[in-house]
Scaffold this motif. Structure first.
Motif, PDB file in Angstrom:
ATOM      1  N   LEU A  99      27.017  34.636 -85.228  1.00 38.49           N
ATOM      2  CA  LEU A  99      27.960  34.231 -85.663  1.00 38.49           C
ATOM      3  C   LEU A  99      28.438  34.733 -86.877  1.00 38.49           C
ATOM      4  O   LEU A  99      29.287  35.094 -87.429  1.00 38.49           O
ATOM      5  N   MET A 100      27.274  35.550 -87.538  1.00 35.50           N
ATOM      6  CA  MET A 100      26.834  36.035 -88.918  1.00 35.50           C
ATOM      7  C   MET A 100      27.996  37.091 -88.532  1.00 35.50           C
ATOM      8  O   MET A 100      28.393  38.208 -89.579  1.00 35.50           O
ATOM      9  N   ALA A 101      28.213  37.764 -87.300  1.00 35.32           N
ATOM     10  CA  ALA A 101      28.491  39.070 -87.156  1.00 35.32           C
ATOM     11  C   ALA A 101      29.888  38.939 -86.846  1.00 35.32           C
ATOM     12  O   ALA A 101      30.934  40.021 -87.637  1.00 35.32           O
ATOM     13  N   LEU A 102      30.275  37.414 -86.912  1.00 36.66           N
ATOM     14  CA  LEU A 102      31.396  38.056 -86.043  1.00 36.66           C
ATOM     15  C   LEU A 102      32.027  37.611 -87.957  1.00 36.66           C
ATOM     16  O   LEU A 102      33.686  37.898 -87.895  1.00 36.66           O
ATOM     17  N   THR A 103      31.556  36.505 -89.447  1.00 38.70           N
ATOM     18  CA  THR A 103      32.083  36.508 -90.322  1.00 38.70           C
ATOM     19  C   THR A 103      33.260  38.425 -90.706  1.00 38.70           C
ATOM     20  O   THR A 103      33.352  38.320 -91.333  1.00 38.70           O
ATOM     21  N   ALA A 104      32.366  39.530 -90.158  1.00 40.01           N
ATOM     22  CA  ALA A 104      33.021  40.274 -90.555  1.00 40.01           C
ATOM     23  C   ALA A 104      34.579  40.750 -90.569  1.00 40.01           C
ATOM     24  O   ALA A 104      35.110  41.983 -91.449  1.00 40.01           O
ATOM     25  N   ALA A 109      37.726  32.822 -97.198  1.00 46.07           N
ATOM     26  CA  ALA A 109      37.010  31.913 -97.981  1.00 46.07           C
ATOM     27  C   ALA A 109      36.381  31.420 -96.581  1.00 46.07           C
ATOM     28  O   ALA A 109      34.278  30.731 -96.072  1.00 46.07           O
ATOM     29  N   ILE A 110      36.827  31.259 -95.709  1.00 46.86           N
ATOM     30  CA  ILE A 110      36.091  30.335 -94.226  1.00 46.86           C
ATOM     31  C   ILE A 110      35.429  31.311 -93.875  1.00 46.86           C
ATOM     32  O   ILE A 110      33.994  31.172 -93.296  1.00 46.86           O
ATOM     33  N   GLY A 111      35.534  32.801 -94.138  1.00 45.34           N
ATOM     34  CA  GLY A 111      34.509  33.510 -93.218  1.00 45.34           C
ATOM     35  C   GLY A 111      32.688  33.771 -94.248  1.00 45.34           C
ATOM     36  O   GLY A 111      31.876  33.510 -93.292  1.00 45.34           O
ATOM     37  N   LEU A 112      33.330  33.304 -95.310  1.00 49.03           N
ATOM     38  CA  LEU A 112      32.279  33.395 -96.924  1.00 49.03           C
ATOM     39  C   LEU A 112      31.311  32.265 -95.983  1.00 49.03           C
ATOM     40  O   LEU A 112      30.069  32.736 -96.260  1.00 49.03           O
ATOM     41  N   TRP A 113      31.902  31.438 -96.523  1.00 47.58           N
ATOM     42  CA  TRP A 113      31.185  30.024 -96.403  1.00 47.58           C
ATOM     43  C   TRP A 113      30.193  29.453 -94.400  1.00 47.58           C
ATOM     44  O   TRP A 113      29.570  29.112 -94.902  1.00 47.58           O
ATOM     45  N   THR A 114      31.316  30.394 -94.148  1.00 46.84           N
ATOM     46  CA  THR A 114      30.381  30.061 -92.455  1.00 46.84           C
ATOM     47  C   THR A 114      28.793  31.542 -92.143  1.00 46.84           C
ATOM     48  O   THR A 114      28.315  30.826 -92.310  1.00 46.84           O
ATOM     49  N   PHE A 115      29.195  32.410 -93.212  1.00 39.47           N
ATOM     50  CA  PHE A 115      28.203  33.349 -93.494  1.00 39.47           C
ATOM     51  C   PHE A 115      26.955  32.624 -93.901  1.00 39.47           C
ATOM     52  O   PHE A 115      25.701  32.131 -93.957  1.00 39.47           O
ATOM     53  N   PHE A 186      28.903  46.661 -89.921  1.00 35.30           N
ATOM     54  CA  PHE A 186      27.986  45.349 -89.907  1.00 35.30           C
ATOM     55  C   PHE A 186      28.025  44.537 -89.143  1.00 35.30           C
ATOM     56  O   PHE A 186      26.898  43.273 -88.972  1.00 35.30           O
ATOM     57  N   ALA A 187      28.747  44.039 -88.415  1.00 39.44           N
ATOM     58  CA  ALA A 187      29.634  43.124 -87.030  1.00 39.44           C
ATOM     59  C   ALA A 187      28.585  44.309 -86.344  1.00 39.44           C
ATOM     60  O   ALA A 187      27.728  43.267 -85.558  1.00 39.44           O
ATOM     61  N   VAL A 188      27.564  45.246 -85.798  1.00 35.22           N
ATOM     62  CA  VAL A 188      26.895  45.707 -84.731  1.00 35.22           C
ATOM     63  C   VAL A 188      25.498  45.137 -85.659  1.00 35.22           C
ATOM     64  O   VAL A 188      25.016  45.693 -84.670  1.00 35.22           O
ATOM     65  N   MET A 189      25.154  45.933 -86.573  1.00 35.65           N
ATOM     66  CA  MET A 189      24.356  45.445 -87.602  1.00 35.65           C
ATOM     67  C   MET A 189      23.329  44.433 -87.152  1.00 35.65           C
ATOM     68  O   MET A 189      22.098  43.646 -86.749  1.00 35.65           O
ATOM     69  N   PHE A 190      24.918  42.945 -87.662  1.00 32.73           N
ATOM     70  CA  PHE A 190      23.920  41.766 -86.972  1.00 32.73           C
ATOM     71  C   PHE A 190      23.955  41.140 -85.725  1.00 32.73           C
ATOM     72  O   PHE A 190      23.068  40.562 -85.252  1.00 32.73           O
ATOM     73  N   ALA A 191      24.995  41.931 -85.179  1.00 36.52           N
ATOM     74  CA  ALA A 191      24.764  41.942 -83.455  1.00 36.52           C
ATOM     75  C   ALA A 191      23.611  42.294 -82.947  1.00 36.52           C
ATOM     76  O   ALA A 191      22.778  41.740 -82.175  1.00 36.52           O
ATOM     77  N   ALA A 192      22.983  43.459 -83.530  1.00 34.85           N
ATOM     78  CA  ALA A 192      22.041  44.421 -82.863  1.00 34.85           C
ATOM     79  C   ALA A 192      20.841  43.591 -83.451  1.00 34.85           C
ATOM     80  O   ALA A 192      19.547  43.242 -82.739  1.00 34.85           O
ATOM     81  N   GLY A 193      20.662  43.212 -84.889  1.00 35.61           N
ATOM     82  CA  GLY A 193      19.249  42.087 -84.662  1.00 35.61           C
ATOM     83  C   GLY A 193      19.516  40.921 -84.569  1.00 35.61           C
ATOM     84  O   GLY A 193      18.529  40.117 -83.838  1.00 35.61           O
ATOM     85  N   CYS A 194      20.394  40.266 -84.122  1.00 35.82           N
ATOM     86  CA  CYS A 194      20.562  38.988 -83.293  1.00 35.82           C
ATOM     87  C   CYS A 194      19.836  38.611 -81.455  1.00 35.82           C
ATOM     88  O   CYS A 194      19.172  38.681 -81.203  1.00 35.82           O
ATOM     89  N   ALA A 195      20.352  40.263 -81.119  1.00 45.00           N
ATOM     90  CA  ALA A 195      19.658  40.967 -79.942  1.00 45.00           C
ATOM     91  C   ALA A 195      18.309  41.528 -80.414  1.00 45.00           C
ATOM     92  O   ALA A 195      17.239  40.908 -79.158  1.00 45.00           O
ATOM     93  N   THR A 196      18.057  41.432 -80.992  1.00 43.04           N
ATOM     94  CA  THR A 196      16.841  42.251 -81.506  1.00 43.04           C
ATOM     95  C   THR A 196      15.624  40.915 -81.796  1.00 43.04           C
ATOM     96  O   THR A 196      13.976  40.169 -81.267  1.00 43.04           O
ATOM     97  N   GLY A 197      16.411  39.635 -81.537  1.00 44.97           N
ATOM     98  CA  GLY A 197      15.233  39.004 -82.273  1.00 44.97           C
ATOM     99  C   GLY A 197      15.640  37.981 -81.461  1.00 44.97           C
ATOM    100  O   GLY A 197      14.332  37.497 -80.826  1.00 44.97           O
ATOM    101  N   LEU A 198      16.564  37.677 -80.685  1.00 41.84           N
ATOM    102  CA  LEU A 198      16.253  36.679 -78.571  1.00 41.84           C
ATOM    103  C   LEU A 198      15.191  37.478 -77.793  1.00 41.84           C
ATOM    104  O   LEU A 198      14.529  37.004 -77.100  1.00 41.84           O
ATOM    105  N   VAL A 199      15.497  39.063 -77.866  1.00 39.27           N
ATOM    106  CA  VAL A 199      13.941  39.974 -77.424  1.00 39.27           C
ATOM    107  C   VAL A 199      12.601  39.179 -77.960  1.00 39.27           C
ATOM    108  O   VAL A 199      11.941  39.297 -77.398  1.00 39.27           O
ATOM    109  N   SER A 200      12.647  39.057 -79.196  1.00 39.91           N
ATOM    110  CA  SER A 200      11.434  38.840 -79.751  1.00 39.91           C
ATOM    111  C   SER A 200      11.034  37.250 -79.497  1.00 39.91           C
ATOM    112  O   SER A 200       9.708  37.409 -79.009  1.00 39.91           O
ATOM    113  N   ALA A 201      11.658  36.781 -79.012  1.00 46.50           N
ATOM    114  CA  ALA A 201      11.633  35.102 -78.684  1.00 46.50           C
ATOM    115  C   ALA A 201      11.252  34.991 -77.340  1.00 46.50           C
ATOM    116  O   ALA A 201      10.273  34.152 -76.542  1.00 46.50           O
ATOM    117  N   ALA A 202      12.002  35.702 -75.977  1.00 44.01           N
ATOM    118  CA  ALA A 202      10.899  36.003 -75.176  1.00 44.01           C
ATOM    119  C   ALA A 202       9.972  37.118 -75.030  1.00 44.01           C
ATOM    120  O   ALA A 202       8.998  36.433 -74.246  1.00 44.01           O
TER     121      ALA A 202
END
Length: 496
Positions: A99-104, A109-115, A186-202
């Motif tokens: 979700l934070m990646a999409l705010t890029a 204000a909507i993007g910032l407060w969602t972030f 920035f979107a790619v960095m946070f999307a990649a962070g999300c992907a590695t985080g989900l792999v970490s959980a697995a």
């Protein structure tokens, strides 16, 4: 589910497999942290147009969220499946990174407060998951293997952070501020962070979990904190921790704002400063670990903490230097010094809380230390962000003037905006050093003797990696002077 069920008995082969997975998992969780937290988080917020108050809020969220670890103790005791808690909270929290990646691409204000809202959810679930994770790993790793296992895990975390930090800096260097390309980075960095985080959980889901020992009954948080608060020496340590955490977190979260908005450097340079700090941190960590084992943790703090505070105050110099190349050199040097100093300060402040905890009551003492740290470190940037507008409208000018036969020499000092933060942090840091001096720890030595030990350790390291006599000699002279001063002080004491 069967794969999440704790094991009543764990054989040596299963335990070894779990420890190997624990080390390997650091590559994924470290990737998530490197791409989505710290300097990257602040840089993304600035890119979205965050104000100083918003930066302060973002900096305070991870610390204040740690307060959730106290009620999480009851959740872990009732659920009694630490793996399931850790995996579920990790999946929910790290999904927020998408979700934070999409705010890029949203902006405004909507993007910032969602972030910000996504960061709150991420930090909150992360704190609950950490409570279960720490208890689980403490039971999985044998006492005589804790050091080696976490040393290898730290190596993975640090290596991944360095590599990804450099990649992020280069990606930002190749894109212009305010462009769609920068949004994409920035979107790619946070999307990649999300992907590695989900792999970490697995990966975490396949680690074995030892069954928890039988419950001793409900845990009272008030009773848990009453014991350490009744300990006079530990109360003195808590006062130091509170003032120390407030001092460093009042200023450091705004370094990125200072460097980008006041000094006018790009975010890529900020990322490189972070890399320089981390390299120095890694280089110094072993030395501080050796000295903290050989002497007292307070002695390490007595050297590291003042150096770190002085480096924060010295950030004022960046706004006084006219030449931008010299400003770059100044900032790199300060970040390297801060990286080396904070390595020892963090290690020693954690260890001293454990060392001053009586056997059998460490949980209560560490919980009290963590609570004080969370409150002080969480409120400092929040207050700093709220005061930003006040300091923007203030300016202090001091002029040092020397008059002589050959003319007049003037040295002006102009404090504006973030310079005030660095000065205030220094003043609070002085108070923190006073509080530290009142803490009692067995084996402590004075600051001068500790400084000599630091130089001696550095000299040994240089001797191991270099045969250049001049390089070794650079540490010989200061070490000799300190040794002679120490002997003279002892002589005066014996004469008195």
């Amino acid at each position: 589910m069967k794969r999440f069920a704790p094991l009543a008995e764990i054989d040596s082969a299963t335990r070894e497999r779990g420890l190997r997975i624990l080390v390997m998992e650091a590559a994924f969780s470290g990737g998530t942290a490197a791409l989505t937290s710290g300097v990257v988080l602040n840089a993304f917020a600035l890119h979205l147009g965050a104000s100083a108050a918003m930066i302060g809020l973002l900096a305070s969220i991870p610390f204040l969220a740690q307060l959730l670890q106290l009620p999480a103790i009851g959740v872990v005791e009732r659920w009694r499946s630490r793996k399931q808690i850790a995996v579920v909270t990790s999946l929910i929290g790290r999904a927020m990174l998408a979700l934070m990646a999409l705010t890029a691409f949203w902006g405004g204000a909507i993007g910032l407060w969602t972030f910000v809202a996504a960061q709150v959810v991420l930090a909150g679930f992360g704190a609950v998951g950490s409570c279960a994770w720490n208890s689980w790993i403490r039971d999985l790793a044998p006492d005589d293997r804790l050091g080696s296992v976490f040393a290898r895990r730290t190596l993975w975390l640090s290596g991944i952070s360095l590599v990804l930090g450099l990649v992020a800096a280069l990606a930002l260097e190749w894109t212009e501020p305010g462009t769609d390309a920068r949004n994409l980075v920035f979107a790619v960095m946070f999307a990649a962070g999300c992907a590695t985080g989900l792999v970490s959980a697995a990966v975490v889901a396949i680690m074995p979990e030892p069954a928890m020992p039988p419950s001793a009954g409900p845990v009272s948080l008030i009773a848990l904190l009453r014991l350490p608060l009744a300990d006079a020496n530990f109360r003195r340590l808590l006062r130091f921790i509170a003032s120390w955490q407030f001092a460093i977190n009042f200023a450091t979260p705004f370094f990125t704002v200072f460097i980008v908005r006041q000094l006018g450097f790009d975010l890529s340079f900020v990322m490189l400063l972070g890399v320089a700090s981390q390299v120095a941190n890694l280089a110094a960590l072993r030395t501080w670990g050796t000295l903290s084992d050989r002497f007292a943790n307070k002695s390490v703090l007595a050297v590291c903490a003042p150096v770190y505070i002085l480096a924060i105050v010295a950030m004022i110099g960046a706004s006084q230097i006219g030449d931008r190349e010299w400003v770059r050199i100044w900032l790199v040097a300060l970040h390297a010094i801060m990286g080396a100093a904070i390595a020892g300060a963090t290690l020693a402040s954690t260890n001293i809380a454990l060392k001053l905890s009586p056997r059998g009551a460490a949980t209560a003492y560490v919980a009290a230390s963590a609570t004080v740290t969370a409150i002080a470190a969480g409120t400092a940037p929040l207050l700093g962000g709220l005061l930003a507008q006040f300091f923007v409208e203030r300016r202090l000018e001091l002029v040092l003037r020397w008059s002589g036969p050959n003319g007049v020499f003037s040295l002006p000092l102009i404090l504006t905006r973030w310079d005030f933060y660095f000065l205030i942090a220094g003043l609070i840091g002085l108070y923190a050093m006073h509080r530290l001096s009142l803490v009692e720890e067995h084996g402590e030595i004075d600051r001068r003797a500790m400084a000599y030990q630091v130089l001696a350790e550095a000299r040994r390291s240089i001797r191991n990696i270099s045969t250049v006599a001049g390089l070794r000699g650079a540490t010989d002279l200061p070490g000799t002077l300190l040794r002679d001063a120490r002997l003279r002080a002892r002589l005066r004491q014996s004469q008195q």
